[in-house]
Design a protein around this motif. Structure first.
Motif, PDB file in Angstrom:
ATOM      1  N   GLU A 143      25.855  49.999  38.391  1.00 27.93           N
ATOM      2  CA  GLU A 143      26.603  49.086  39.258  1.00 27.93           C
ATOM      3  C   GLU A 143      28.111  49.231  39.012  1.00 27.93           C
ATOM      4  OE1 GLU A 143      25.467  44.973  39.230  1.00 27.93           O
ATOM      5  OE2 GLU A 143      23.333  45.464  39.228  1.00 27.93           O
ATOM      6  N   SER A 144      28.497  49.304  37.733  1.00 23.66           N
ATOM      7  CA  SER A 144      29.910  49.465  37.392  1.00 23.66           C
ATOM      8  C   SER A 144      30.458  50.791  37.904  1.00 23.66           C
ATOM      9  CB  SER A 144      30.103  49.377  35.874  1.00 23.66           C
ATOM     10  OG  SER A 144      29.852  48.069  35.407  1.00 23.66           O
ATOM     11  N   GLN A 145      29.644  51.825  37.799  1.00 26.97           N
ATOM     12  CA  GLN A 145      30.062  53.145  38.265  1.00 26.97           C
ATOM     13  C   GLN A 145      30.297  53.134  39.772  1.00 26.97           C
ATOM     14  OE1 GLN A 145      30.946  55.798  36.574  1.00 26.97           O
ATOM     15  NE2 GLN A 145      31.382  56.932  38.454  1.00 26.97           N
ATOM     16  N   GLN A 146      29.410  52.481  40.514  1.00 30.09           N
ATOM     17  CA  GLN A 146      29.557  52.391  41.975  1.00 30.09           C
ATOM     18  C   GLN A 146      30.838  51.630  42.340  1.00 30.09           C
ATOM     19  OE1 GLN A 146      25.884  50.557  43.199  1.00 30.09           O
ATOM     20  NE2 GLN A 146      24.700  52.458  43.024  1.00 30.09           N
ATOM     21  N   LYS A 147      31.112  50.534  41.620  1.00 30.95           N
ATOM     22  CA  LYS A 147      32.335  49.767  41.867  1.00 30.95           C
ATOM     23  C   LYS A 147      33.579  50.591  41.532  1.00 30.95           C
ATOM     24  CE  LYS A 147      30.337  45.178  41.098  1.00 30.95           C
ATOM     25  NZ  LYS A 147      30.333  43.967  40.242  1.00 30.95           N
ATOM     26  N   ALA A 196      30.352  45.150  35.947  1.00 30.92           N
ATOM     27  CA  ALA A 196      29.016  44.565  36.101  1.00 30.92           C
ATOM     28  C   ALA A 196      28.555  43.921  34.797  1.00 30.92           C
ATOM     29  CB  ALA A 196      28.024  45.631  36.545  1.00 30.92           C
ATOM     30  N   GLU A 197      28.842  44.581  33.687  1.00 30.48           N
ATOM     31  CA  GLU A 197      28.474  44.036  32.382  1.00 30.48           C
ATOM     32  C   GLU A 197      29.222  42.733  32.108  1.00 30.48           C
ATOM     33  OE1 GLU A 197      28.041  48.558  31.961  1.00 30.48           O
ATOM     34  OE2 GLU A 197      29.292  47.129  33.058  1.00 30.48           O
ATOM     35  N   LYS A 198      30.524  42.726  32.412  1.00 29.32           N
ATOM     36  CA  LYS A 198      31.338  41.537  32.157  1.00 29.32           C
ATOM     37  C   LYS A 198      30.910  40.366  33.050  1.00 29.32           C
ATOM     38  CE  LYS A 198      35.459  44.016  30.586  1.00 29.32           C
ATOM     39  NZ  LYS A 198      36.819  44.474  30.937  1.00 29.32           N
ATOM     40  N   LEU A 199      30.642  40.651  34.313  1.00 30.87           N
ATOM     41  CA  LEU A 199      30.231  39.584  35.235  1.00 30.87           C
ATOM     42  C   LEU A 199      28.883  38.998  34.830  1.00 30.87           C
ATOM     43  CD1 LEU A 199      31.041  38.066  37.799  1.00 30.87           C
ATOM     44  CD2 LEU A 199      29.792  39.777  39.126  1.00 30.87           C
ATOM     45  N   THR A 200      27.956  39.858  34.455  1.00 30.74           N
ATOM     46  CA  THR A 200      26.640  39.387  34.012  1.00 30.74           C
ATOM     47  C   THR A 200      26.786  38.545  32.747  1.00 30.74           C
ATOM     48  OG1 THR A 200      25.594  41.348  34.938  1.00 30.74           O
ATOM     49  CG2 THR A 200      24.327  40.111  33.318  1.00 30.74           C
ATOM     50  N   SER A 201      27.643  39.010  31.821  1.00 25.90           N
ATOM     51  CA  SER A 201      27.901  38.270  30.590  1.00 25.90           C
ATOM     52  C   SER A 201      28.475  36.894  30.906  1.00 25.90           C
ATOM     53  CB  SER A 201      28.886  39.063  29.721  1.00 25.90           C
ATOM     54  OG  SER A 201      29.288  38.307  28.602  1.00 25.90           O
ATOM     55  N   PHE A 202      29.420  36.850  31.849  1.00 28.63           N
ATOM     56  CA  PHE A 202      30.062  35.588  32.226  1.00 28.63           C
ATOM     57  C   PHE A 202      29.038  34.588  32.754  1.00 28.63           C
ATOM     58  CE2 PHE A 202      31.656  32.994  35.730  1.00 28.63           C
ATOM     59  CZ  PHE A 202      32.655  32.252  35.099  1.00 28.63           C
ATOM     60  N   HIS A 203      28.186  35.038  33.688  1.00 25.97           N
ATOM     61  CA  HIS A 203      27.212  34.124  34.288  1.00 25.97           C
ATOM     62  C   HIS A 203      26.157  33.655  33.290  1.00 25.97           C
ATOM     63  CE1 HIS A 203      28.751  34.039  38.291  1.00 25.97           C
ATOM     64  NE2 HIS A 203      28.646  35.340  38.464  1.00 25.97           N
ATOM     65  N   LEU A 204      25.672  34.552  32.453  1.00 27.92           N
ATOM     66  CA  LEU A 204      24.692  34.150  31.439  1.00 27.92           C
ATOM     67  C   LEU A 204      25.293  33.105  30.492  1.00 27.92           C
ATOM     68  CD1 LEU A 204      22.990  37.558  30.574  1.00 27.92           C
ATOM     69  CD2 LEU A 204      21.899  35.566  31.639  1.00 27.92           C
ATOM     70  N   ASN A 205      26.543  33.306  30.124  1.00 22.87           N
ATOM     71  CA  ASN A 205      27.206  32.328  29.263  1.00 22.87           C
ATOM     72  C   ASN A 205      27.364  30.987  29.979  1.00 22.87           C
ATOM     73  OD1 ASN A 205      28.899  31.621  26.805  1.00 22.87           O
ATOM     74  ND2 ASN A 205      30.343  31.221  28.463  1.00 22.87           N
ATOM     75  N   GLU A 206      27.685  31.048  31.269  1.00 22.69           N
ATOM     76  CA  GLU A 206      27.847  29.822  32.054  1.00 22.69           C
ATOM     77  C   GLU A 206      26.540  29.028  32.091  1.00 22.69           C
ATOM     78  OE1 GLU A 206      29.614  28.692  36.456  1.00 22.69           O
ATOM     79  OE2 GLU A 206      28.479  30.544  36.208  1.00 22.69           O
ATOM     80  N   TYR A 207      25.426  29.713  32.332  1.00 21.66           N
ATOM     81  CA  TYR A 207      24.132  29.033  32.371  1.00 21.66           C
ATOM     82  C   TYR A 207      23.767  28.485  30.994  1.00 21.66           C
ATOM     83  CZ  TYR A 207      23.848  31.883  36.636  1.00 21.66           C
ATOM     84  OH  TYR A 207      24.107  32.494  37.833  1.00 21.66           O
ATOM     85  N   ALA A 208      24.032  29.259  29.961  1.00 25.34           N
ATOM     86  CA  ALA A 208      23.714  28.829  28.598  1.00 25.34           C
ATOM     87  C   ALA A 208      24.519  27.595  28.209  1.00 25.34           C
ATOM     88  CB  ALA A 208      23.991  29.970  27.621  1.00 25.34           C
ATOM     89  N   GLU A 214      33.855  53.880  41.655  1.00 30.19           N
ATOM     90  CA  GLU A 214      34.036  54.901  42.700  1.00 30.19           C
ATOM     91  C   GLU A 214      34.645  54.290  43.958  1.00 30.19           C
ATOM     92  OE1 GLU A 214      30.188  56.633  43.172  1.00 30.19           O
ATOM     93  OE2 GLU A 214      30.269  57.705  41.240  1.00 30.19           O
ATOM     94  N   ARG A 215      34.194  53.078  44.313  1.00 28.34           N
ATOM     95  CA  ARG A 215      34.758  52.405  45.499  1.00 28.34           C
ATOM     96  C   ARG A 215      36.234  52.074  45.275  1.00 28.34           C
ATOM     97  NH1 ARG A 215      29.654  49.725  45.687  1.00 28.34           N
ATOM     98  NH2 ARG A 215      30.524  47.854  44.696  1.00 28.34           N
ATOM     99  N   PHE A 216      36.554  51.651  44.060  1.00 27.72           N
ATOM    100  CA  PHE A 216      37.942  51.326  43.736  1.00 27.72           C
ATOM    101  C   PHE A 216      38.825  52.567  43.844  1.00 27.72           C
ATOM    102  CE2 PHE A 216      41.266  51.481  40.456  1.00 27.72           C
ATOM    103  CZ  PHE A 216      42.068  50.428  40.874  1.00 27.72           C
ATOM    104  N   ILE A 217      38.373  53.683  43.285  1.00 30.74           N
ATOM    105  CA  ILE A 217      39.150  54.927  43.306  1.00 30.74           C
ATOM    106  C   ILE A 217      39.376  55.396  44.736  1.00 30.74           C
ATOM    107  CG2 ILE A 217      39.095  57.381  42.686  1.00 30.74           C
ATOM    108  CD1 ILE A 217      37.616  56.539  40.106  1.00 30.74           C
ATOM    109  N   GLN A 218      38.319  55.333  45.550  1.00 27.12           N
ATOM    110  CA  GLN A 218      38.432  55.749  46.953  1.00 27.12           C
ATOM    111  C   GLN A 218      39.384  54.830  47.719  1.00 27.12           C
ATOM    112  OE1 GLN A 218      34.378  55.799  48.295  1.00 27.12           O
ATOM    113  NE2 GLN A 218      33.822  57.575  47.032  1.00 27.12           N
ATOM    114  N   GLY A 219      39.265  53.518  47.470  1.00 28.72           N
ATOM    115  CA  GLY A 219      40.131  52.560  48.151  1.00 28.72           C
ATOM    116  C   GLY A 219      41.587  52.735  47.767  1.00 28.72           C
ATOM    117  N   ALA A 220      41.831  52.966  46.481  1.00 32.41           N
ATOM    118  CA  ALA A 220      43.198  53.176  46.001  1.00 32.41           C
ATOM    119  C   ALA A 220      43.792  54.435  46.598  1.00 32.41           C
ATOM    120  CB  ALA A 220      43.206  53.238  44.477  1.00 32.41           C
ATOM    121  N   LYS A 221      42.978  55.479  46.685  1.00 28.07           N
ATOM    122  CA  LYS A 221      43.439  56.752  47.244  1.00 28.07           C
ATOM    123  C   LYS A 221      43.801  56.580  48.717  1.00 28.07           C
ATOM    124  CE  LYS A 221      41.401  60.357  45.639  1.00 28.07           C
ATOM    125  NZ  LYS A 221      40.384  61.419  45.367  1.00 28.07           N
TER     126      LYS A 221
END
Length: 445
Positions: free
Chosen positions: A316-320, A351-363, A322-329
């Motif tokens: 998921e992070s890799q896809q984001k 993706a890792e950071k967002l998942t971490s954030f939400h899991l912490n929020e629920y916890a 690639e989209r960022f690089i293409q958009g910036a270009k």
């Protein structure tokens, strides 16, 4: 001998003055600074900082010591700096609605704020801000006079616009004045950057003319300038937050459902609506202490996130990325700029950071609302996974509090100490963490 002594003293002072070519800050109580400003007929420049603020330290070391900056500020202002978290600094921060650091206030001898600036900046930019402050001081009309004019029925567009800008300067919003301003201008002006900006700064709730203008603007969003787009999105977001706060304060479920309708009306996609609705419903349940509804949402979403493997998140992070690089270009953004490299670094693990954030929020919500031991054990697993994906003082604190609530005191203290150590290393305030640690140590097993 006396003459020689005074001569040597004068030479020493002169040498010190030459070495100290930056801003010379006055010392003393706030009332003394105001008195000095009245005596010299100058504005007061106030640097409001905190000891943990990294940009504050950068400005103090690199900009306040700059000779050109010193020359400008020493000639033009009574200079004063104060810690926002100590003594009179706390009072000044509250009085002048300081919400970020460093904040620079330019105050007249009567104690009225005439100009505000914030954040670290170059010496050239800082001197430019000083020029703007001096001009604002010359043009300044007391807020009380503006209030009196408004109460007396003054309603021309130019006056209302300046009044709204004053409200913004003072850290206030005023939907009533905004409504009057929108009545005073032609409908064709609603599309302009100037009007969209003033709406975004002063908008109230979703049930307003201002919100209607912003939602209509979405139909021509792609034809707007970047600044116009920013004001539209900022205004919509602010109106939704204001409405959410009102619904929380009044425990008004009807108003909350109206907010959800507005979320659907302004969402760019069905997926976007679902994500925003879920977050609002989760926060509403947590803040109204509705454990039942919070449990329904958090347990479902938490289970989904726990199913995601490291591999899936990396993809998921890799896809984001690639989209960022293409958009910036496509936008012609240079790859070697600091902003580009910093954004790219964040996106690589987004993706890792967002998942971490939400899991912490629920916890954390479970820690606050849930008493059932089995459910708290589930929240502890969410917390552990959150830390595994992206360790921070925040999720370490959540983990420690859950351990403490489950009676695992020694482990809780160890985790809280780690949270404090990491927070200090990152320059983050540790007051709340230290209080939590103290409570854990005093807690009986």
């Amino acid at each position: 001998m006396k003459k020689i002594y005074y001569l040597l003293f004068w030479i020493a002072c002169s040498a010190y003055a030459d070495d100290n070519r930056g801003i010379r800050f006055n010392e003393g109580k706030w009332e003394q600074i105001l008195t000095e400003a009245r005596t010299q007929h100058k504005l007061i420049f106030v640097d409001i900082y905190t000891t943990w603020c990294a940009p504050c330290k950068v400005m103090d070391k690199n900009i306040f010591t700059n000779p050109e900056v010193g020359e400008k500020f020493n000639a033009s202002f009574i200079n004063y700096k104060i810690d926002a978290e100590k003594g009179e600094g706390n009072m000044l921060a509250k009085k002048y609605m300081v919400s970020g650091y460093p904040t620079y206030l330019f105050i007249n001898p009567e104690g009225e704020l005439v100009y505000r600036s914030i954040g670290s900046m170059s010496a050239r930019k800082f001197i430019s801000e000083a020029e703007k402050a001096l001009q604002a001081g010359l043009d300044y009309k007391p807020t009380a006079a503006l209030e009196n004019d408004f109460k007396a029925g003054r309603r021309e567009a130019g006056f209302l616009y300046e009044f709204l800008k004053r409200k913004k300067l003072n850290g206030e919003q005023n939907a009533l004045i905004l409504d009057e301003y929108l009545k005073a201008i032609p409908e064709s002006a609603h599309k302009t950057e100037k009007v969209l900006m003033i709406i975004s700064e002063n908008i109230g709730l979703i049930d307003s003319k201002a919100f209607e203008i912003l939602t209509k603007s979405l139909d021509r969003f792609m034809n707007m300038t970047p600044e116009q787009q920013k004001f539209v999105l900022d205004g919509i977001s602010k109106a939704k937050r204001n409405t959410f706060r009102k619904a929380i304060e009044t425990q008004d479920k009807v108003l909350f459902e109206q907010l959800i309708s507005a979320v659907r009306q302004t969402s760019y996609s069905e997926a976007g609506f679902e994500a925003e609705e879920r977050q609002f419903r989760l926060d509403f349940a947590k803040l109204t202490r509705d454990a039942g509804n919070f449990r329904i949402i958090a347990s479902k979403e938490g289970a989904k996130l726990m199913e995601k493997t490291n591999e899936q998140l990396r993809e998921e992070s890799q896809q984001k990325t690639e989209r960022f690089i293409q958009g910036a270009k496509a936008k012609g953004i240079k790859e070697n700029t600091m902003q580009y490299l910093s954004a790219l670094e964040d996106i690589k693990t987004s993706a890792e950071k967002l998942t971490s954030f939400h899991l912490n929020e629920y916890a954390w919500g479970y820690f606050q609302l849930i008493e059932n031991k089995d459910e708290l054990e589930t929240a502890l697993k969410w917390s552990e996974r959150s830390i595994e994906l992206f360790k921070s003082p925040v999720n370490l604190d959540t983990y420690a509090n859950l351990l403490s609530k489950l009676g695992r005191r020694k482990e809780a203290i160890k985790a809280e100490k780690e949270a404090i150590k990491m927070a200090k290393k990152q320059g983050i305030e540790t007051k709340e963490l230290n209080l939590a640690l103290k409570e854990m140590k005093q807690k009986r097993v």
